[in-house]
Write a protein that holds these residues in place. Structure first.
Motif: not given
Length: 282
Positions: A43-44, A67-72, A79-80, A84-86
């Motif tokens: 996802a992105d 969360l990614r959007q909240d951090i940004s 937006v990075q 990031v691989t989980v």
């Protein structure tokens, strides 16, 4: 993770990068090293390699995208672009065996963020606190994808801030209750001391709590305090060593410690009021 079992969970110390690089040859074998490969979903700039099948609309995936959007938005960061691989293991034993074989120097923890020149990776397993663990470690990944570097205390303080999924954002009820107790017993903040922490072994449980408290203060106490933090993060986008945040803070807010204590006392009253309201409804 909560502070009772979160010693420094991301590992990117310069002294250990050589060891990490030496492991890349065997990591490329994938199945031989035990990395999850059965299911993959993107996802992105988030890639999840999992033992457990996650449909595209799974709540965990949706939560990490949000969360990614909240951090940004909260930190005024782009937006990075870096992925990031989980790596999501199906059970704790597979996860622990992989970490022991690949990173034998790491102590046992539920989750880790490992940042190298090749990859920003989160390692964890499917467990009761999977959402909390993923939010914490993924925050590290997003920060390191956007910034040249992040001071240890700030890296952990921001991850602690964003790991709580329940609204309001960053409001850790356990920490707020602890704050009230500590203030009643004469505790005082020491940002200068936090800024001197540079290694995993130096960081104690109380340091994660205080790092979260400073982040919360900076983001919410006033426009001036928020501006100090956001300006510092902008500097970190271009310069890995922009000096200490405390110098900027005290230049803008000369009596920052006193302001912090006043703000912390307000947080304590907020949780006390909320707790009393909950008891009255029972």
């Amino acid at each position: 993770m909560v502070p009772s079992d979160t010693d420094r969970r991301w590992w990117c110390a310069a002294g250990l990068l050589l060891a990490a690089a030496c492991l890349w040859g065997c990591r490329g074998a994938g199945a031989a090293t035990g990395l999850p490969q059965r299911h993959s979903i993107r996802a992105d700039q988030l890639l999840i390699q999992s033992d457990v099948r996650l449909p595209k609309g799974h709540p965990l995936l949706v939560d990490l995208e949000r969360l990614r959007q909240d951090i940004s938005t909260t930190l005024d960061l782009p937006v990075q672009e870096q992925t990031v691989t989980v790596y999501l293991f199906g059970d704790e034993k597979r996860y622990a065996d992989y970490l022991q074989a690949t990173y034998p120097h790491l102590p046992p923890r539920r989750a880790y963020f490992v940042g190298t020149a090749r990859e920003l990776a989160v390692y964890t397993f499917w467990g009761e606190k999977i959402q909390e663990d993923l939010r914490h470690e993924y925050t590290h990944g997003v920060l390191h994808a956007c910034l040249k570097d992040v001071p240890l205390w700030l890296d952990e303080g921001l991850a602690e801030y964003f790991e709580v999924a329940e609204p309001p954002l960053g409001y850790n009820r356990e920490y707020v209750a602890r704050m009230s107790h500590l203030l009643a017993n004469g505790w005082r903040p020491d940002l200068n001391r936090l800024e001197q922490l540079e290694s995993v072994s130096q960081m104690q449980k109380a340091d994660y709590f205080e790092a979260w408290a400073w982040v919360h203060f900076l983001l919410h106490e006033s426009d001036d305090s928020r501006g100090v933090l956001l300006d510092y993060l902008r500097a970190l986008r271009e310069n890995p060593r922009p000096g200490r945040l405390s110098a900027r803070l005290r230049s803008t807010i000369p009596h920052a410690d006193e302001r912090f204590l006043a703000y912390a006392a307000t947080l304590g009253k907020t949780v006390a009021t909320a707790s009393a309201a909950e008891r009255s409804q029972r």
